[in-house]
Design a protein around this motif. Sequence first.
Motif, PDB file in Angstrom:
ATOM      1  N   LYS A   9       0.851  -1.176   0.000  1.00 38.83           N
ATOM      2  CA  LYS A   9       0.000   0.000   0.000  1.00 38.83           C
ATOM      3  C   LYS A   9       0.889   1.229   0.000  1.00 38.83           C
ATOM      4  N   ARG A  10       0.543   2.192  -0.802  1.00 45.33           N
ATOM      5  CA  ARG A  10       1.306   3.437  -0.872  1.00 45.33           C
ATOM      6  C   ARG A  10       0.426   4.572  -0.361  1.00 45.33           C
ATOM      7  N   VAL A  11       0.979   5.379   0.498  1.00 46.23           N
ATOM      8  CA  VAL A  11       0.261   6.521   1.046  1.00 46.23           C
ATOM      9  C   VAL A  11       1.054   7.774   0.708  1.00 46.23           C
TER      10      VAL A  11
END
Length: 53
Positions: A9-11
């Motif tokens: 997951k990339r934030v």
Amino acid sequence: MLFRKKEEKRVIELTAAEVRLLREGLMFFHNKCLHDGKPTEDIADLLQKVMKR
């Protein structure tokens, strides 16, 4: 291969101005896809995530 590697997951953090530009661009693209008869579910999901901010 039997097992898949779990997706990362990339934030990202955006300023208020960047969020506004992203929201406007996604809405423009969403409307263009609607006009062209293309699916818009993924774009709508992204818009919801951006607007939760």
